[in-house]
Enzyme design. Structure first.
Site: not given
Ligand code: EPU
Length: 420
Positions: A22-23, A123, A307, A399
């Site tokens: 998915k990701n 997030r 995850d 999802r």
């Molecule tokens: N964060 C910030 N500011 C930002 C971006 C992120 O503070 O601008 C924080 C987040 O709140 C979190 C940390 O940084 O505490 C890491 O978040 P990250 O940005 O890496 O997460 P994401 O990109 O929103 C992706 C996956 C998630 C997975 C996380 C961590 C996708 C579409 N989503 O989310 O997947 O948990 O990386 O590996 O790639 C899932 O598939 O169930 C899922 C939630």
């Protein structure tokens, strides 16, 4: 709304094939708008709501999307007519933010609803916005929308204060068509980021260092359509391995990449599983073994994935002793804990830690799914529990898991879906 009904305590046995990740697929779908000539054909696409939502979003912008019988998706962005991601779609799927970088880079404009908080944490996306601003975008936030414009993005050095998966992906996509060179420091190293980098390179981008914490991108003037097969889902792989472990079964997971789940395999071995791998498959044998407690601490790849935190929590609920799970990525990712305690699990939460005392038996109960991975963990405890577990709000599971109950049934689980 449907619910899942599970009659537990059946050891899983057999083989299961893993679907596309998915990701990895979600950013690739968004990256298709970067193409100048030809169309993008994506293969190994999982059958998931998040994929359907992304396709709806791209179609609403005017991208021509066709699906064939094998679920391959062909995207032709030459018909795009607007650069708008509405709240109605973004609120159901935060990864819609992944259209921001590509739209801005290719068309110089984008209006994307600001994703709100979600069940696992606040997030925010300020790291995405700061990085795009550094590349020359002018960004305003008004009425809940991000409005971004630029005459041309210009490559620069981006140093993420914290590793961010979709943040790295947004900047990776945006910088492919930017003027000059971009270097991303403290880049996310997840396999899905690497797959996106490989995909963009095949389209004609010039990216090196993906898979390390420093990614270098030389801007190019155009990208072309290609056909690409997404990598297998490492979280689906891990979830099935835990399903076999928690039921004392023996399964082989096929079409996977063992190297991407090394930390998960290591923890499952610690819990008592016998595990062997080939290049594309993993066999786990937990027959007759009561799980030993395993401690985990989540972190960015290659550390233990957040995850998979809920699924290992599920396994520890029936382990022989006490374990500690420390969640370092998302502040609120323990929604599954309350539901598990309704089934007899003994879990205490202290700040970002769950302290679990393993019990001899879980007992089936009606429970509620709260987010994607929490839902998966409730299925796992349901598979291990005595009697019947009914899981409500299972739209979360659809999802991110492709045909989960069909795959589990194929392994012998007694699981069915009923309308409520
Ligand atoms: N964060 C910030 N500011 C930002 C971006 C992120 O503070 O601008 C924080 C987040 O709140 C979190 C940390 O940084 O505490 C890491 O978040 P990250 O940005 O890496 O997460 P994401 O990109 O929103 C992706 C996956 C998630 C997975 C996380 C961590 C996708 C579409 N989503 O989310 O997947 O948990 O990386 O590996 O790639 C899932 O598939 O169930 C899922 C939630």
């Amino acid at each position: 709304m449907d619910k899942l009904i599970i009659n537990g305590m059946v050891p899983l046995n057999g083989e299961v094939a893993i679907s596309g990740a998915k990701n990895a697929v979600l950013p690739m779908l968004c990256a298709s708008v970067l193409v100048d000539s030809g169309s993008v054909v994506l293969k190994n696409i999982p059958h998931l709501h998040d994929v359907t939502t992304t396709v709806r979003l791209l179609r609403s912008m005017g991208v021509s999307v066709t699906l064939d019988d094998n679920m391959n998706i062909e995207l032709d962005p030459s018909t795009i007519k607007n650069f708008y991601a509405p709240y109605d779609l973004v609120k159901t799927m935060r990864s819609s933010i992944l259209v921001l970088g590509p739209l801005l880079s290719k068309f110089g404009q984008a209006k994307v609803s600001l994703p709100g908080g979600c069940a696992i944490g606040t997030r925010p996306v300020e790291m995405h916005l700061d990085a795009l601003t550094r590349m020359g975008a002018s960004i305003k936030i008004e009425n809940g929308y991000i409005t971004a414009t630029t005459t041309k993005l210009v490559g620069t050095n981006i140093n993420f204060p914290k590793s961010t998966v979709t943040g790295t992906e947004n900047i990776l996509m945006a910088s492919t068509l930017a003027e000059g060179n971009t270097i991303i420091y403290n880049a996310a190293r997840e396999p899905e980021v690497v797959d996106l980098g490989n995909f963009l390179n095949e389209m004609g981008a010039s990216i090196t260092g993906h898979g390390t914490d420093t990614i270098k991108i030389k801007g190019v003037s155009e990208l072309k359509g290609i056909s690409y097969s997404a990598l297998p889902d490492r979280i689906e792989t891990g979830t099935f391995l835990v399903a076999a472990a928690i039921t004392g079964g023996k399964i082989t997971v096929k079409n996977t990449i063992p190297e991407h789940v090394e930390t998960i395999i290591q923890k499952l071995k610690e819990s008592g599983a016998k595990i062997s791998s080939s290049k594309t498959s993993i066999t786990l044998d937990m027959k007759g073994v009561k799980p030993k407690p395993v401690n985990i601490e989540t972190g960015a790849y290659p550390l233990f994935p957040t995850d998979m935190q809920a699924q290992i929590t599920a396994l520890n609920t029936i382990a022989d002793g006490i374990s500690i799970i420390k969640e370092n990525i998302f502040e609120n990712r323990f929604m599954h804990v309350q539901e598990m305690t309704r089934m007899g699990a003994e879990i205490r939460l202290e700040k970002n830690c769950a302290i679990i005392s393993g019990v001899d038996n879980l007992v089936g109960a009606p429970v509620m799914a709260t987010d994607l991975r929490a839902s998966a963990s409730l299925i796992l405890v349901g598979l291990a529990a005595k009697g019947t577990t009914e899981i409500e709000r299972i739209y979360h599971i659809d999802r991110g898991y492709d045909c989960i109950e069909e795959k589990l049934r194929q392994l012998g689980a007694d699981i069915s879906r009923e309308p409520m």
